[in-house]
Every structure is written in structure tokens, then in C-alpha cells.
Design a protein around this motif. Structure first.
Motif, PDB file in Angstrom:
ATOM      1  N   PRO A  32      -8.593  40.026  70.079  1.00 28.04           N
ATOM      2  CA  PRO A  32      -9.393  40.422  71.247  1.00 28.04           C
ATOM      3  C   PRO A  32      -9.661  39.299  72.234  1.00 28.04           C
ATOM      4  O   PRO A  32      -9.767  38.138  71.863  1.00 28.04           O
ATOM      5  N   VAL A  34     -12.821  38.766  74.194  1.00 22.58           N
ATOM      6  CA  VAL A  34     -14.185  39.282  74.068  1.00 22.58           C
ATOM      7  C   VAL A  34     -14.167  40.477  73.099  1.00 22.58           C
ATOM      8  O   VAL A  34     -14.207  40.263  71.905  1.00 22.58           O
ATOM      9  N   ASP A  35     -14.037  41.709  73.579  1.00 26.86           N
ATOM     10  CA  ASP A  35     -14.052  42.829  72.636  1.00 26.86           C
ATOM     11  C   ASP A  35     -12.900  43.804  72.836  1.00 26.86           C
ATOM     12  O   ASP A  35     -12.871  44.865  72.219  1.00 26.86           O
ATOM     13  N   ARG A  36     -11.965  43.445  73.710  1.00 28.61           N
ATOM     14  CA  ARG A  36     -10.831  44.341  73.941  1.00 28.61           C
ATOM     15  C   ARG A  36      -9.538  43.656  73.494  1.00 28.61           C
ATOM     16  O   ARG A  36      -9.266  42.529  73.905  1.00 28.61           O
ATOM     17  N   THR A  90     -16.872  53.726  75.076  1.00 24.30           N
ATOM     18  CA  THR A  90     -15.934  52.596  75.061  1.00 24.30           C
ATOM     19  C   THR A  90     -14.650  52.954  74.314  1.00 24.30           C
ATOM     20  O   THR A  90     -13.597  52.390  74.581  1.00 24.30           O
ATOM     21  N   THR A 268     -10.138  33.580  76.829  1.00 22.35           N
ATOM     22  CA  THR A 268     -11.408  34.001  76.233  1.00 22.35           C
ATOM     23  C   THR A 268     -12.582  33.500  77.080  1.00 22.35           C
ATOM     24  O   THR A 268     -13.526  34.247  77.357  1.00 22.35           O
TER      25      THR A 268
END
Ligand code: UTP
Length: 304
Positions: A32, A34-36, A90, A268
Motif C-alpha cells: 500500500p 498509505v491505505d491503497r 471505501t 509513501t
């Protein structure tokens, strides 16, 4: 009139050895920012460019990728039961139309050109895009969309291009172009991973392509090239001689090489800072790190 580009190939059969041991069990494309995961950025870029069919060229050990674009009934039920509507929202970005995604196996890792060739029957006789998901491009208008618009003027084959430091040319496909300062440049020659002395310029091919189906025919005949792999660059270069219809497109945006550890870390930081909900805290933290920058205790040696 150019034919519409509605199919994209995502070659994801590589081993991702630069991220071992993480990539021993997790595909690089699932790492990822971050979160994707990286693959989500690639899919979003393709969608913005009007792509309707997504062809993944995968290999053993990549099932996490297929699961990512599938329903997750247990997770969805748990979120619904807990009224977690924001989290449920999401997950929507991972929804793909039924039948819009296809997975093809590359049984042997014979190179990027071979990976694209493995998708030939699904591509058929139409122009197609290729996206390498480890090249992440931050741009106001997504890079492939910029290219599709430029391609509507030029037709033929198009590669994304940017200047790289001269000492790095041996890591890229390098271009010889007619007008190096223009946005769309006619390509006179391209070479895969040349030495600094042999490189015709420092204009490099980045992981976005729009290709004619004839490139697949060239791949039928192409033997292993640089690094003992079947090179996509060689198949595109053949079109320069045959038709003279290869253009390089200087995209607007910032590219991160997320296939390398340093590029991944830079991405990142950039994507963390771009998030309004994280920015303030993260910026404070980074400012503190820079201020107190002291020799870091020797990290455990990575990757031999
Ligand atoms: P890379 O050269 O980055 O290789 O491939 P890699 O295996 O992903 O990573 P490292 O170098 O071992 O760390 C460029 C792109 O081409 C795909 C990869 O998945 C990546 O998207 N590829 C490469 C294939 O699909 N098949 C191949 O045979 C080679």
C-alpha cells in the motif's frame, strides 16, 4: 479517426525481488501507499482514461490480487452489521463490473514483452494500453488519460516518457527522438537498458503505453533481448522501422518508481502528505525527523 482504447493490460507476473522478504507471500502490487494498494492506483488511472476491460497477466502466488477485486462477503457483512458505512464506501473502489476483469497466467517469466504477448488473444485486433502498476504517477489529469488525448491526434503507438539522470539510463528503455523539447515527440529509435556511453539520450520510457495490435505480431517473432528477456521495447522499435508511427509523450506529473525501495518510500511520504486527514500530524513528525536528523542506528542489513 483513431480506434478507441478500451482494453488495458497489467503485467504483474514479476517476482518483485527488490521487496523480499515481503514479496515472498504478498504480491508487490498489493503493497500500500498509505491505505491503497499500488494496483488500485493503476486501476483508477485506467478507468479515468476510459478503459473498460482489464487484463492482468499474473503468475503463481498472485491470488491476493484476484481476491482484491472480488467480493468479500464476510468482511462486507461484518461492516454492515457494525453500521460502518464509511468503511463500506471505501470498499466500493475495488468493485469491478462482472466480466470486466480477466486473468491470464504467464507460466514462465520470460520478460515484459512475453507477458504482454500472453494477453494477445484477449486483446484481439485493437489498440490497447499497458500499465506497469509499480510506476505510480501523481498528476492532476491521470497520465493515461493525457496519453489517450494525445493519441487521438497521433494514432499509432505511444510511450510515456521523461528525462532521467544520465547515470540511470541503463535501467530504462531509452529514446532517440526528433524534437526532444516538445510534448509529443516522434521516436527515431529506442534501446533497452543501454550503457551510458551508448544511450542516444536520457529520455526514458516510463510504464505507460498505448500500442497497436501489430506489436503483438512482432512479439511472435522476437527473441530474447537485453537481460535474456523478451523485451517490449524491441517489439515497439520494430514498428519504427515498419511504419514510423511511434511517439513518446512527455506527461505532466510526478512519477515514483515504486518497484524500488527508495521510490516506494518517497511515494509513501508524498501520498501521506497529500492526505488532508494525515497531513498535519505527518508534517510535524517529518519536520521533527529532519531537525533531529542524527546517525540512525545501523538498520538490519536488507537484501544482502
Ligand atoms: P520488473 O523489472 O520491475 O521486475 O518488471 P519485478 O519482478 O516486478 O521486480 P524485481 O526487479 O524482481 O524487484 C516490470 C514489470 O513487468 C512485469 C512485472 O510484474 C512488472 O510489472 N513482468 C516482468 C512480468 O509480468 N513478467 C515478466 O516476465 C517480467
Amino acid at each position: 479517426m483513431t480506434k478507441k482504447v478500451s482494453k488495458a493490460v497489467f503485467p504483474v507476473a514479476g517476482l518483485g525481488t527488490r521487496f523480499l522478504p515481503a514479496t515472498k507471500s504478498v504480491p508487490k502490487e498489493i503493497l500500500p501507499l498509505v491505505d491503497r494498494p499500488l494496483i488500485q492506483y493503476a486501476i483508477d488511472e485506467a478507468r479515468a482514461a476510459g478503459i473498460k476491460e482489464f487484463i492482468f497477466v499474473t503468475s503463481r502466488g498472485k491470488s491476493a490480487l484476484e481476491d482484491y477485486f472480488d467480493n468479500a462477503p464476510e468482511l462486507e457483512k461484518a461492516l454492515a452489521d457494525g453500521n460502518k458505512t464509511k468503511l463500506m464506501k471505501t470498499l466500493e473502489q475495488t468493485d469491478m463490473d462482472s466480466g470486466a476483469v480477466a486473468y491470464i497466467r504467464q507460466q514462465e517469466r520470460l520478460g515484459l514483452g512475453h507477458a504482454v504477448w500472453c494477453a494477445r488473444r484477449l486483446i484481439g485486433d485493437e489498440p490497447f494500453a499497458v500499465i506497469l502498476p509499480d510506476d505510480i504517477i501523481e498528476a492532476q489529469k491521470p497520465c493515461l488519460q493525457q496519453m489517450v488525448e494525445a493519441y487521438e491526434e497521433t494514432g499509432g503507438n505511444m510511450v510515456a516518457a521523461m528525462e532521467v539522470p544520465h547515470e540511470r539510463v541503463s535501467s530504462y528503455g531509452i529514446l532517440d527522438v526528433d524534437k526532444p523539447s516538445s510534448r509529443t515527440m516522434k521516436v527515431k529509435n529506442m534501446v533497452e537498458k543501454p550503457s551510458e556511453a551508448e544511450a542516444p539520450s536520457n529520455i526514458a520510457v516510463i510504464g505507460r503505453y498505448i500500442l497497436t495490435p501489430h506489436v503483438l505480431k512482432n512479439l511472435d517473432r522476437i527473441k530474447k533481448g537485453a537481460g535474456g528477456e523478451v523485451q517490449l521495447t524491441d517489439a515497439i522499435a520494430t514498428e519504427i522501422e515498419r511504419k514510423g508511427n511511434v511517439h513518446a509523450f512527455r506527461f505532466k506529473g510526478r512519477r515514483f518508481d515504486c518497484g524500488s525501495q527508495s521510490g516506494y518510500l518517497q511515494a509513501t511520504v508524498a501520498f501521506g502528505l497529500a492526505r488532508p486527514d494525515l497531513r498535519e500530524d505527518f508534517l510535524d513528525f517529518l519536520a521533527g525527523v529532519v531537525e533531529n536528523e542524527a546517525p540512525v542506528p545501523a538498520a538490519k542489513a536488507a537484501n544482502g
